[in-house]
Design an enzyme around this catalytic site. Structure first.
Site, PDB file in Angstrom:
ATOM      1  N   ARG A 161       0.864  -1.193   0.000  1.00  0.00           N
ATOM      2  CA  ARG A 161       0.000   0.000   0.000  1.00  0.00           C
ATOM      3  C   ARG A 161       0.891   1.231   0.000  1.00  0.00           C
ATOM      4  NH1 ARG A 161       2.189   2.084   3.789  1.00  0.00           N
ATOM      5  NH2 ARG A 161       0.696   3.771   3.714  1.00  0.00           N
ATOM      6  N   GLY A 162       0.224   2.410  -0.109  1.00  0.00           N
ATOM      7  CA  GLY A 162       0.977   3.658  -0.227  1.00  0.00           C
ATOM      8  C   GLY A 162       1.172   3.955  -1.710  1.00  0.00           C
ATOM      9  N   ALA A 163       0.886   5.201  -2.097  1.00  0.00           N
ATOM     10  CA  ALA A 163       0.801   5.529  -3.525  1.00  0.00           C
ATOM     11  C   ALA A 163       2.058   5.154  -4.328  1.00  0.00           C
ATOM     12  CB  ALA A 163       0.453   7.007  -3.690  1.00  0.00           C
ATOM     13  N   ARG A 221      -7.361  -0.459  -6.761  1.00  0.00           N
ATOM     14  CA  ARG A 221      -7.527   0.710  -5.873  1.00  0.00           C
ATOM     15  C   ARG A 221      -7.619   1.957  -6.764  1.00  0.00           C
ATOM     16  NH1 ARG A 221      -4.314   1.207  -0.546  1.00  0.00           N
ATOM     17  NH2 ARG A 221      -6.310   2.096   0.067  1.00  0.00           N
ATOM     18  N   GLN A 268      -2.385   2.602   9.951  1.00  0.00           N
ATOM     19  CA  GLN A 268      -1.069   2.665   9.285  1.00  0.00           C
ATOM     20  C   GLN A 268      -0.085   3.533  10.066  1.00  0.00           C
ATOM     21  OE1 GLN A 268      -4.029   2.989   7.775  1.00  0.00           O
ATOM     22  NE2 GLN A 268      -3.998   2.381   5.632  1.00  0.00           N
ATOM     23  N   ASP A 280      -1.959  10.735  -2.280  1.00  0.00           N
ATOM     24  CA  ASP A 280      -2.333   9.664  -3.214  1.00  0.00           C
ATOM     25  C   ASP A 280      -2.620  10.190  -4.604  1.00  0.00           C
ATOM     26  OD1 ASP A 280      -3.110   8.563  -0.387  1.00  0.00           O
ATOM     27  OD2 ASP A 280      -2.737   6.889  -1.743  1.00  0.00           O
ATOM     28  N   ASN A 304      -5.434  12.390   0.221  1.00  0.00           N
ATOM     29  CA  ASN A 304      -4.569  11.564   1.061  1.00  0.00           C
ATOM     30  C   ASN A 304      -5.467  10.820   2.048  1.00  0.00           C
ATOM     31  OD1 ASN A 304      -1.875  10.693   1.773  1.00  0.00           O
ATOM     32  ND2 ASN A 304      -2.097  11.865   3.660  1.00  0.00           N
ATOM     33  N   LYS A 305      -4.855  10.007   2.886  1.00  0.00           N
ATOM     34  CA  LYS A 305      -5.598   9.167   3.824  1.00  0.00           C
ATOM     35  C   LYS A 305      -6.659   9.960   4.591  1.00  0.00           C
ATOM     36  CE  LYS A 305      -5.347   5.663   4.316  1.00  0.00           C
ATOM     37  NZ  LYS A 305      -6.297   4.746   3.625  1.00  0.00           N
TER      38      LYS A 305
HETATM   39  O1  MRU Z   1      -4.699   3.144   2.129  1.00  0.00           O
HETATM   40  P1  MRU Z   1      -3.215   3.369   2.073  1.00  0.00           P
HETATM   41  O2  MRU Z   1      -2.485   2.823   3.261  1.00  0.00           O
HETATM   42  O3  MRU Z   1      -2.630   2.914   0.760  1.00  0.00           O
HETATM   43  O4  MRU Z   1      -3.070   4.957   2.127  1.00  0.00           O
HETATM   44  C1  MRU Z   1      -1.788   5.511   2.013  1.00  0.00           C
HETATM   45  C2  MRU Z   1      -1.760   6.973   2.185  1.00  0.00           C
HETATM   46  O5  MRU Z   1      -2.763   7.623   2.317  1.00  0.00           O
HETATM   47  C3  MRU Z   1      -0.420   7.638   2.104  1.00  0.00           C
HETATM   48  O6  MRU Z   1      -0.381   8.775   2.911  1.00  0.00           O
HETATM   49  C4  MRU Z   1      -0.171   8.054   0.651  1.00  0.00           C
HETATM   50  O7  MRU Z   1      -0.300   6.950  -0.196  1.00  0.00           O
HETATM   51  C5  MRU Z   1       1.164   8.662   0.463  1.00  0.00           C
HETATM   52  S1  MRU Z   1       2.436   7.457   0.599  1.00  0.00           S
HETATM   53  C6  MRU Z   1       3.930   8.148   0.253  1.00  0.00           C
END
Ligand code: MRU
Length: 345
Positions: free
Chosen positions: A49-51, A92, A197, A238, A247-248
């Site tokens: 996970r994470g962009a 996603r 997270q 994201d 973002n999250k």
């Molecule tokens: O649902 P996730 O854990 O994939 O969400 C991740 C985030 O929101 C991060 O802050 C975002 O992807 C930036 S990661 C460098």
């Protein structure tokens, strides 16, 4: 400081190896992945996970699809790999990096004329994306570190660290680079309900690097801003449109509170996270399952009659953003896509 990789291609395996993030911090497990279906499941379950990490996963996913494709002709090969690419893209919807990584490898691959050279080109491009991601994070870190005071406490949300990228991290890359530059940085990590997270991943990776980190629940952030504990907020993204930062879920709340308390709100993200075309209203915010909100471990703590909402991301309007930190430098308001893509029409 640890420079460990989150996911990578393994030649001997003929597939992808990655850190299984749902098990952290209690278990550190590396998964071997040799099928596109398994990779799609891993992305949906947030094992990866994470962009930026999703961009790398998508890229390696196309390389995997190309390698496992049983087609006899080149057109059939391209059609079958595109089917797998579409499956991966659908896992996603909000993080733009996933489709960006997939599309970049597809574009390089279909320029070839035969299956063997297309397979090789796909893997070469995916490896290149993974390397570039690490380089971008270090560049983001270097630029962002200049924005932090010599001694400071930074609030972050979710995990925009090494685990969300190939390595190093975007928001946490800024913090790591500041510490390398001899600044004294304490981190407040919001736990990030519902999947934690911030508590599980950010606290784990910072502790591994002996970076001081304190975990708070998301609802405590305003209290600590009011108390004067927090000098800056640094988060990842994201997707960044001309008018908003996705973002999250919970990020928007921090941005509002930061503005109210005159605390700078920084977004750290590579150029691959920018969406040149869409506006905020065009972006799909992923809605995830009920169980993530109602359940912890084996315990259900929401009555079955109650409805639940679970958007995974929110949009922070650009006017609340103090600056965006990219690998090319710092972008300050008024924000325009032309500043990000100056040479494109
Ligand atoms: O649902 P996730 O854990 O994939 O969400 C991740 C985030 O929101 C991060 O802050 C975002 O992807 C930036 S990661 C460098």
């Amino acid at each position: 400081m640890t420079e460990s990789r989150t996911l990578w291609w393994d030649d001997a395996l003929g597939g992808i190896r990655y850190i299984e993030q749902t098990l952290l911090p209690s278990e550190y497990t590396i998964i071997d992945c040799t099928s596109v279906d398994r990779l799609a499941t891993a992305i949906r379950r947030l094992e990866i996970r994470g962009a930026p990490a999703l961009g790398v996963a998508g890229a390696f996913g196309v390389a995997l699809a190309a390698r496992s494709c049983a087609a006899k002709t080149f057109p059939e090969f391209c059609a079958l790999v595109e089917k797998d690419a579409a499956l991966l893209r659908s896992t996603r919807p909000t993080a733009i990096n996933l489709a960006w990584g997939i599309d970049r490898v597809m574009a390089r691959m279909i320029r070839k004329k035969d299956i063997v050279s297309a397979q090789k080109a796909a893997l070469d491009e995916a490896e290149q994306i993974a390397r570039e991601d690490t380089d971008c994070c270090h560049a983001i870190g270097k630029h962002g570190a200049l924005l932090l005071p010599d001694t400071c406490t930074v609030l972050t949300h979710c995990n925009a660290g090494a685990l969300a990228c190939s390595s190093w991290g975007t928001a946490l890359g800024v913090i790591r680079s500041a510490i390398q530059a001899k600044k004294k940085v304490n981190v407040i990590s919001c736990e990030t309900r519902p999947l934690l997270q911030g508590a599980r991943l950010t606290a784990w990776e910072l502790s591994r690097d002996a970076i001081p980190v304190t975990v708070i629940t998301d609802s405590m952030a305003a209290h600590f801003m009011r108390a004067g504990t927090i000098d800056a907020v640094v988060v990842g993204a994201d997707r960044i449109t001309e008018d908003a930062v996705f973002n999250k879920i919970g990020t928007y709340m921090h941005a509002i509170c930061a503005r109210h308390h005159e605390i700078p709100f920084y977004v750290a993200a590579p150029i691959s996270t920018f969406d040149r075309i869409k506006r905020e209203s065009d972006v799909i915010i992923e809605e995830r399952g009920r169980d993530e909100v109602t359940t912890m471990g084996n315990r259900v703590f929401v009555p079955p009659e109650a409805a639940v909402k679970n958007p995974a991301f929110d949009a922070t309007p650009m006017e609340l953003v103090t600056a965006i930190i990219t690998e090319n430098g710092i972008i300050r308001p008024p924000f325009a896509m032309d500043d990000v893509f100056p040479d494109k029409d």
